[in-house]
Design an enzyme around this catalytic site. Structure first.
Site, PDB file in Angstrom:
ATOM      1  N   CYS A 126      38.889 -13.594  27.755  1.00  0.00           N
ATOM      2  CA  CYS A 126      38.379 -13.758  26.393  1.00  0.00           C
ATOM      3  C   CYS A 126      38.769 -15.092  25.774  1.00  0.00           C
ATOM      4  O   CYS A 126      38.220 -15.488  24.754  1.00  0.00           O
ATOM      5  CB  CYS A 126      38.877 -12.616  25.519  1.00  0.00           C
ATOM      6  SG  CYS A 126      38.373 -10.989  26.108  1.00  0.00           S
TER       7      CYS A 126
ATOM      8  N   THR B  29      23.104   6.017  16.719  1.00  0.00           N
ATOM      9  CA  THR B  29      22.455   6.795  17.766  1.00  0.00           C
ATOM     10  C   THR B  29      23.205   6.623  19.087  1.00  0.00           C
ATOM     11  O   THR B  29      23.511   5.497  19.494  1.00  0.00           O
ATOM     12  CB  THR B  29      20.990   6.346  17.951  1.00  0.00           C
ATOM     13  OG1 THR B  29      20.297   6.532  16.707  1.00  0.00           O
ATOM     14  CG2 THR B  29      20.302   7.133  19.038  1.00  0.00           C
TER      15      THR B  29
ATOM     16  N   GLY C 110      36.200  -1.574  24.275  1.00  0.00           N
ATOM     17  CA  GLY C 110      37.623  -1.633  23.967  1.00  0.00           C
ATOM     18  C   GLY C 110      37.934  -2.269  22.628  1.00  0.00           C
ATOM     19  O   GLY C 110      38.829  -1.810  21.906  1.00  0.00           O
ATOM     20  N   SER C 111      37.228  -3.331  22.278  1.00  0.00           N
ATOM     21  CA  SER C 111      37.516  -4.018  21.013  1.00  0.00           C
ATOM     22  C   SER C 111      37.235  -3.117  19.816  1.00  0.00           C
ATOM     23  O   SER C 111      38.010  -3.078  18.854  1.00  0.00           O
ATOM     24  CB  SER C 111      36.704  -5.316  20.908  1.00  0.00           C
ATOM     25  OG  SER C 111      37.159  -6.264  21.840  1.00  0.00           O
TER      26      SER C 111
ATOM     27  N   SER D  41      37.679   0.829  27.936  1.00  0.00           N
ATOM     28  CA  SER D  41      36.416   0.098  27.994  1.00  0.00           C
ATOM     29  C   SER D  41      35.784   0.306  29.363  1.00  0.00           C
ATOM     30  O   SER D  41      36.405   0.018  30.391  1.00  0.00           O
ATOM     31  CB  SER D  41      36.655  -1.391  27.738  1.00  0.00           C
ATOM     32  OG  SER D  41      35.435  -2.100  27.684  1.00  0.00           O
ATOM     33  N   GLY D  42      34.540   0.785  29.389  1.00  0.00           N
ATOM     34  CA  GLY D  42      33.891   1.166  30.631  1.00  0.00           C
ATOM     35  C   GLY D  42      33.707   0.056  31.643  1.00  0.00           C
ATOM     36  O   GLY D  42      33.810   0.290  32.849  1.00  0.00           O
TER      37      GLY D  42
ATOM     38  N   GLN E 144      43.099  -2.051  30.480  1.00  0.00           N
ATOM     39  CA  GLN E 144      43.362  -2.497  31.848  1.00  0.00           C
ATOM     40  C   GLN E 144      43.940  -1.386  32.720  1.00  0.00           C
ATOM     41  O   GLN E 144      43.879  -1.470  33.948  1.00  0.00           O
ATOM     42  CB  GLN E 144      44.340  -3.678  31.840  1.00  0.00           C
ATOM     43  CG  GLN E 144      43.779  -4.948  31.249  1.00  0.00           C
ATOM     44  CD  GLN E 144      42.649  -5.549  32.086  1.00  0.00           C
ATOM     45  OE1 GLN E 144      42.622  -5.419  33.295  1.00  0.00           O
ATOM     46  NE2 GLN E 144      41.717  -6.203  31.419  1.00  0.00           N
TER      47      GLN E 144
ATOM     48  N   ASN F 160      46.652  -7.517  30.208  1.00  0.00           N
ATOM     49  CA  ASN F 160      45.431  -7.975  30.863  1.00  0.00           C
ATOM     50  C   ASN F 160      45.598  -9.277  31.617  1.00  0.00           C
ATOM     51  O   ASN F 160      44.833  -9.572  32.534  1.00  0.00           O
ATOM     52  CB  ASN F 160      44.310  -8.136  29.831  1.00  0.00           C
ATOM     53  CG  ASN F 160      44.707  -9.018  28.664  1.00  0.00           C
ATOM     54  OD1 ASN F 160      45.699  -8.753  27.985  1.00  0.00           O
ATOM     55  ND2 ASN F 160      43.939 -10.068  28.415  1.00  0.00           N
TER      56      ASN F 160
END
Length: 394
Positions: free
Chosen positions: A333, A246, A79-80, A208-209, A188, A160
């Protein structure tokens, strides 16, 4: 009865806004790409070609989940990175046209706020919109802030910390009408609410996974066809020359499977999460001088955020941890910081109350029994801490 006797026999994880475990189905999907199908997806031989097919499948899974087209999905490290790429990429591209004004809100994740601050040092001007006491920003505020030189509007889909869901479709419509690019940090929201980027006039969307049971270190950025932005990472020609490096094939495969599972039946999932959330809210608000932060209804289904006067958030977390409950105070965070949450200050809470915050966030792996236990333990812990607090007056 002592604390140890009241502790459940297992750890209850209720900090799913911070991160989630990789689900067994996702892990099984990923495993072959670590040890068997390990080829570089950019090569011409069969092992590489097979991995290209796996990436293409995941790209379609992500696109389908948000109403996008496969070619509009770009994989990132999380996400960042997606937020940084969206904001910096658009801002610097639009600056070529003389547009150096950006709009965001005061309650964004630091991945947005710190990116905006970095751009301010490069000569960009940023308007930080205030929010109301529930954490909402209005489309009217956004429209009033738009200028001829506005390059980008970035408003998070759901907060969040306090869980408030913003009027994204309406804000997107305002931006589209004024010809301004619109980005939303949906880290979120993905998997918790139904999203359609076309219907909601979203030009860029970050995800974000690890927020929905994929591994850490993988994310994606949706970039609507026709939106131009400069690269954040230069190097090879991966991701159609837009994002070098990659490909993280296991992570990409995991992200695809996870988002497919997370969005398979959002209404049913939301109902279960709301039931657990509301159990905790009801119990926590039975305490005097307790407050639910965020919108009372228009909030993420699994999010409950409180402030309790007279105590510190850190004390609550330590007590709850001793009882086998994993929770958060402020955002994950910034939880190591002694400063109160910028989100809680932005919704008008004084420092002394903002310090006493607690965030509980559920996933569908939690149970109503756990929610009942958490609610009872919150009452216990807050009561115990207030008895020891020099500033609490019963």
């Amino acid at each position: 009865m002592g604390i140890k006797e009241r502790k459940m026999s297992k750890i209850i994880y209720a900090d799913n806004a911070a991160t989630t475990p990789v689900s067994p189905q996702v892990l099984q999907e990923m495993l072959p790409y670590f040890t068997e199908n390990y080829g570089n997806a950019s090569t011409v031989y069969s092992v590489g070609r097979g991995n290209r097919s796996a990436i293409a499948k995941a790209r379609k899974q992500v696109a389908d989940a948000i109403g996008a087209v496969d070619s509009e999905i770009y994989f990132t490290a999380g996400g960042s990175e997606s937020d940084n790429w969206a904001v910096k990429g658009v801002a610097k591209k639009q600056a070529e046209k003389g547009k150096k004004h950006l709009i965001t809100t005061k309650i964004e994740h630091h991945a947005i706020l710190h990116t905006m601050e970095a751009l301010e040092k490069e000569g960009f001007e940023v308007t930080y919109l205030p929010v109301d006491s529930c954490g909402l920003v209005t489309p009217q505020q956004v429209e009033a802030a738009i200028r001829p030189d506005t390059a980008l509007v970035s408003v998070m889909y759901a907060n969040n910390e306090i869980g408030t869901i913003e009027p994204i479709g309406e804000i997107g419509e305002v931006c589209r009408r004024h010809g301004v690019i619109f980005h939303t940090d949906a880290v979120q929201a993905v998997g918790s609410v139904e999203i359609n980027v076309k219907e909601q006039n979203i030009d860029l969307l970050s995800m974000s996974g690890h927020k929905f049971n994929a591994p850490k270190g993988i994310g994606a950025l949706y970039i609507r066809k026709g939106i131009q932005l400069i690269n954040l990472i230069d190097g090879g020609s991966q991701e159609k020359g837009k994002r070098a490096g990659t490909e993280n094939v296991p992570g990409i495969v995991g992200l695809g499977k996870a988002i497919e599972l997370a969005t398979s039946d959002i209404p049913a999932k939301a109902e279960k999460l709301k039931e657990m959330r509301d159990i905790v809210i009801r119990k926590a608000l039975s305490l005097p001088k307790s407050r639910l932060n965020g919108h009372p209804e228009n909030r993420l289904p699994g999010n409950a955020n409180f402030c309790f006067e007279g105590i510190e958030g850190e004390g609550m977390l330590l007590k709850l941890d001793g009882l086998g409950i994993c929770a958060a105070s402020g955002s994950a965070c910034t939880s190591a910081s002694l400063d109160p949450s910028h989100v809680l200050l932005a919704i008008g809470l004084p420092h002394e109350i903002a310090h006493g915050s607690l965030r509980i966030t559920f996933s569908d792996a939690n149970t109503t029994e756990e929610a009942e236990f958490i609610g009872d333990r919150i009452i216990q812990v807050v009561t115990e801490l207030r008895k020891m607090s020099p500033v609490w007056e019963d």
